[in-house]
Design a protein around this motif. Structure first.
Motif, PDB file in Angstrom:
ATOM      1  N   ILE A 198       0.826  -1.210   0.000  1.00  0.00           N
ATOM      2  CA  ILE A 198       0.000   0.000   0.000  1.00  0.00           C
ATOM      3  C   ILE A 198       0.860   1.260   0.000  1.00  0.00           C
ATOM      4  CG2 ILE A 198      -1.955  -1.123   1.129  1.00  0.00           C
ATOM      5  CD1 ILE A 198      -1.091   0.450   3.669  1.00  0.00           C
ATOM      6  N   VAL A 226      -5.338   5.301   1.867  1.00  0.00           N
ATOM      7  CA  VAL A 226      -5.019   4.672   0.593  1.00  0.00           C
ATOM      8  C   VAL A 226      -6.245   3.895   0.117  1.00  0.00           C
ATOM      9  CG1 VAL A 226      -3.486   3.086  -0.629  1.00  0.00           C
ATOM     10  CG2 VAL A 226      -2.590   4.490   1.241  1.00  0.00           C
ATOM     11  N   LEU A 228      -7.711   1.210  -2.534  1.00  0.00           N
ATOM     12  CA  LEU A 228      -7.251   0.143  -3.410  1.00  0.00           C
ATOM     13  C   LEU A 228      -8.421  -0.562  -4.087  1.00  0.00           C
ATOM     14  CD1 LEU A 228      -5.350  -0.084  -0.575  1.00  0.00           C
ATOM     15  CD2 LEU A 228      -4.181  -1.728  -2.020  1.00  0.00           C
ATOM     16  N   ILE A 235      -3.616   0.595  -6.520  1.00  0.00           N
ATOM     17  CA  ILE A 235      -3.933   1.805  -5.757  1.00  0.00           C
ATOM     18  C   ILE A 235      -4.686   2.776  -6.656  1.00  0.00           C
ATOM     19  CG2 ILE A 235      -2.982   3.805  -4.562  1.00  0.00           C
ATOM     20  CD1 ILE A 235      -0.779   2.027  -3.506  1.00  0.00           C
TER      21      ILE A 235
END
Length: 339
Positions: A198, A226, A228, A235
């Motif tokens: 990440i 983040v 995803l 990402i």
């Protein structure tokens, strides 16, 4: 008109359109002067389970009164609600055990000692009818059959697990804090099937998910959220959040993600669509309010915290001392929308 100007107008209108004006609407006082970690909402019965030192406080959300105290949960971290089985599963970090109680009477069903060390986050997966306790010190996950309450497997994770989520279709996702990763566990085979970085996120803690768009929201110690793709680990976006975050939750109805920041704020992120996200609001809460839970019925948010005394000076034996808690100042903040 230039494309940049059109984009600005679009984002401005979107931001104004979703402005919720969240604020602390009230505080629920709870007896006790110990620390806390996660909390969980039983949406069906409208009860709030709050980890609190060596007990779990159960609050009736219709009256804001504590209606039960579940004892002997030493070093309690998390609570997993299984409405279909009428059970709650509680992780006890200091004695390496899982407490299982009746969801309505709060009576003890069983207390199971596990081989994993320091069970922290805990998750019930209704798809597989299994409970996953994530062990911080032994870097693995203990899996229980939620019907029989028996341990069925220990899954090595290769790092320190933090919060987890399920897609309700057979996959479990968990943050690995010291590796800056998310691992995917197959809930049927009980094997790790994916490991995703990440980066640039660092020290991920809280994790939430939009199962409809297959988006994971991981909040990190370097003040980043983040986003995803849960199908391939790609990402999609990174967004700024407040300091000292430890929790995040997703409101599927409003398409809003809430990062609870221990500095005393909530960062609200709007999911415009599966590939577009923006920070829509920063809500003032209270220092120490670092974990969060969502009531899916009322859309209210709950965050535990307390008042702090002066912070001791660092020493060689304790380079990062914690401030003491002011006795009987523990509360659960209730955060509501003005809309």
């Amino acid at each position: 008109m230039k494309k940049s100007a059109l984009l600005f107008i679009f984002l401005f209108s979107i931001t104004n359109g979703i402005s919720q004006r969240y604020q602390v609407s009230k505080k629920i006082n709870t007896e006790g002067s110990e620390g806390w970690d996660y909390l969980a909402v039983d949406d069906v019965n409208q009860h709030l389970f709050v980890s609190h030192g060596s007990v779990v406080n159960v609050v009736d959300l219709k009256s804001d009164k504590t209606i039960a105290t579940i004892p002997y949960t030493k070093g309690v971290h998390g609570i997993a609600i299984a409405n279909d089985l009428n059970k709650a599963f509680i992780s006890n970090g200091r004695d390496n055990s899982i407490t299982i109680v009746n969801l309505k009477t709060f009576e003890l069903i069983k207390k199971t000692t596990i081989n994993g060390q320091n069970p922290d986050a805990i998750l019930y997966d209704a798809f597989s009818k299994k409970v996953f306790a994530f062990n911080g010190k032994s870097h693995d996950a203990t899996v229980l059959d939620a019907n029989t309450n028996k341990i069925v497997k220990t899954i090595p994770l290769g790092g320190k697990p933090e919060f987890s989520v399920t897609n309700d279709k057979g996959l479990i996702y968990v943050n690995i804090e010291d590796k800056n990763e998310i691992k995917t566990i197959n809930a049927t085979t009980l094997e790790v099937v994916n490991t995703w970085s990440i980066a640039p996120g660092d020290e991920p803690s809280g994790l939430a998910m939009d199962a409809e768009t297959n988006r994971l929201f991981s909040v990190c110690g370097n003040k980043l959220m983040v986003v995803l793709n849960a199908l391939n680990g790609k990402i999609i976006a990174t967004l700024p959040i407040g300091d000292s975050c430890d929790g995040v939750t997703f409101d599927a109805e409003k398409k809003l993600i809430f990062s609870s920041n221990g500095v005393g704020t909530i960062t609200v992120v709007k999911e415009v669509n599966a590939n577009s996200f923006l920070v829509s609001e920063t809500v003032k809460t209270q220092k120490g309010a670092r974990t969060i839970a969502l009531n899916k019925i009322t859309n209210q948010l709950y965050l535990p915290t307390a008042e702090f005394g002066p912070k001791p000076e660092p020493t060689s034996e304790n380079p990062k001392p914690r401030a003491s808690l002011i006795p009987n100042s523990f509360v659960v903040l209730v955060v509501s929308s003005g809309n």
